[in-house]
Design an enzyme around this catalytic site. Structure first.
Site, mmCIF file in Angstrom:
data_model
loop_
_atom_site.group_PDB
_atom_site.id
_atom_site.type_symbol
_atom_site.label_atom_id
_atom_site.label_comp_id
_atom_site.label_asym_id
_atom_site.label_seq_id
_atom_site.Cartn_x
_atom_site.Cartn_y
_atom_site.Cartn_z
ATOM 1 C CG HIS A 82 37.021 38.615 41.452
ATOM 2 N ND1 HIS A 82 38.022 38.799 40.511
ATOM 3 C CD2 HIS A 82 35.938 38.191 40.767
ATOM 4 C CE1 HIS A 82 37.556 38.493 39.314
ATOM 5 N NE2 HIS A 82 36.290 38.119 39.438
ATOM 6 C CG ASP A 161 37.962 32.304 34.507
ATOM 7 O OD1 ASP A 161 36.829 31.811 34.683
ATOM 8 O OD2 ASP A 161 38.189 33.524 34.582
ATOM 9 N NE ARG A 168 30.143 30.794 33.951
ATOM 10 C CZ ARG A 168 30.617 31.601 34.902
ATOM 11 N NH1 ARG A 168 31.900 31.882 34.964
ATOM 12 N NH2 ARG A 168 29.807 32.128 35.792
ATOM 13 C CB SER A 183 34.696 31.835 37.133
ATOM 14 O OG SER A 183 35.058 33.056 36.551
ATOM 15 C CE LYS A 187 38.446 36.078 36.980
ATOM 16 N NZ LYS A 187 37.408 35.252 36.400
HETATM 17 N N1 URA Z 1 33.434 37.180 38.142
HETATM 18 C C1 URA Z 1 34.148 36.161 37.614
HETATM 19 O O1 URA Z 1 35.368 36.246 37.463
HETATM 20 N N2 URA Z 1 33.499 35.048 37.265
HETATM 21 C C2 URA Z 1 32.183 34.891 37.423
HETATM 22 O O2 URA Z 1 31.664 33.842 37.092
HETATM 23 C C3 URA Z 1 31.423 35.957 37.954
HETATM 24 C C4 URA Z 1 32.091 37.103 38.310
#
Ligand code: URA
Length: 431
Positions: A82, A161, A168, A183, A187
């Site tokens: 990620h 999320d 956001r 966040s 995930k």
């Molecule tokens: N990627 C995400 O999934 N969440 C964030 O807040 C920033 C990047």
């Protein structure tokens, strides 16, 4: 418990209990807490922060807002990656097919555009038919069948999320270490990965502007991951200029496909190979980074990474004729190649300004649920450190009308700084 009391407590710098956080996330997920209360709470968190304990509780509440998958019956070691968000960051489109082609099955839940940063899901949706919302069953079956999944949060997977992320994006509440950490990690936990490579971006086009902030975010995410029993590798990568050349949804897909055909901009290719090598080590496909890198390079050279991307798009309903002929992808009609106003050395391509200009062109959202214009954006032709001649193409703009094109030209021209003194190229990775 009343949602308003939880908002007031955070507004007044209180530390929320686990019960309060669980109550808030449950209400958000079942729809009993409306968007305006959620947005107000997000702003209170952004302004007043959270302790590591609150952030961990928030992450687990968000991960548990849907199903938490266990991939151990599907794959030996489930590895994920990620990025914390950047400009021109299309890494997942290339890295996932590479590692899957190298024999490491990978299933990833990505996000949409967030603030000035682009989102993998928006990029993928520029391929007609591509479905980002998969059920748990589809997620697992696809991973078993083809070894690669690239989807988003859904009503089954990390739904809290999905809701907070969309708010956001348009409420000025992106740049918060606890909100980014929860966040990202919610995930990763919900997706069932046992190990994860986190690409923590740092610089002008990242949410973490300094190495100190990036280290703080990386440390917090590592702690949360380890607490949840996950192995975590964090890479701190440079985001002071756009990654690669393309910025904008379909333009980035075209660049990713070019890279999967063993081409693409040198910095982007290098970035992808490095992230892929770390994933291959974590997934125990190779024992050292160098071997991982060699294997990753092979998948680009022998076409297996591109074939895997094609398989991924087809499995998720996308029209593969757009992958085979990427120039069919959406392309905005008003195109201008902008020339360098002077000769010299390129000392800055301010990534945040480029990202904001692409959102203004329609590549990102001004309000929740806004439709995107997939064909708009930029191709940036030079990197910091390049020697430039006056009149040489500096960047190309793709816009849906003349006014937006002219505004974008001004904004991105101002983001390029050309000076007389030689400038060193920027590092790809810091740590
Ligand atoms: N990627 C995400 O999934 N969440 C964030 O807040 C920033 C990047």
């Amino acid at each position: 418990m009343r949602p308003v009391d939880i908002i007031i407590k955070k507004r007044d710098r209180g530390e929320l209990t686990r019960e309060e956080i669980n109550f808030f996330i449950k209400g958000l997920t079942d729809g009993s807490i409306p968007d305006y209360q959620a947005a107000s709470w997000l702003m209170a968190v952004l302004l007043n922060g959270m302790t590591a304990r609150e952030t961990t509780d928030l992450t687990l509440a968000m991960a548990n807002s849907g199903e938490v998958l266990d991939m151990s019956h599907v794959v030996k070691i489930a590895v994920d990656k990620h990025s914390t968000g950047g400009v021109g960051d299309k890494t997942s489109l290339v890295v996932l097919p590479i590692v899957a082609a190298a024999g490491l099955p990978v299933a990833k839940m990505s996000g949409r555009g967030l603030g000035f940063s682009g989102g993998t899901l928006d990029k993928l949706e520029s391929i007609p038919g591509y479905r980002v919302n998969l059920s748990t069953e589809e997620f697992e079956t696809q991973l078993k069948n083809i070894g690669v999944v690239l989807c988003g949060q859904s009503k089954d997977l990390a739904p809290a999320d999905g809701k907070l992320y969309a708010l956001r994006d348009v409420s000025g509440t992106v740049q918060s270490i606890p909100l980014i950490a929860s966040s990202v990690m919610s995930k990763k936990i919900a997706g069932g990965s046992q190990a994860v490579v986190l690409d923590v971006k740092v610089g002008d086009g990242a949410f973490m502007k300094t190495l100190a902030e990036a280290r703080e975010l990386a440390t917090l995410m590592t702690q949360i991951g380890e607490l949840a029993g996950r192995k975590v590798t964090c890479l701190l990568s440079g985001m002071d200029q756009p990654l690669g050349c393309a910025v904008g949804n379909a333009l980035e897909v075209i660049e990713a496909i070019d890279t999967l055909h063993d081409g693409g901009p040198a910095d982007f290719r290098e970035h992808c190979l490095h992230v892929a090598a770390h994933m291959l080590v974590l997934g125990e496909i190779v024992s050292a980074l160098e071997a991982g890198r060699t294997l990753a390079e092979q998948t680009l050279a022998d076409g297996s990474a591109f074939a895997k991307f094609r398989q991924l798009v087809s499995a998720q309903g996308g029209d593969v004729s757009f992958v085979d002929s990427p120039l069919k992808l959406p392309r905005a009609p008003f195109v201008e190649v902008v020339a360098a106003p002077r000769s010299g050395f390129l000392s800055q391509v301010q990534a945040q300004a480029v990202g904001e200009a692409s959102v203004d062109l329609g590549a990102g959202r001004a309000k929740k649920g806004d439709a995107l214009d997939f064909g708009v954006g930029f191709v940036i032709h030079h990197k910091v450190g390049d020697s430039i001649k006056q009149g040489q193409p500096l960047f190309t703009v793709y816009a849906s009308d003349e006014l937006k094109r002219d505004e974008a030209v001004q904004a991105v021209l101002a983001a390029h700084v050309i000076g007389d003194a030689p400038v060193s190229p920027l590092p790809l990775f810091y740590e």
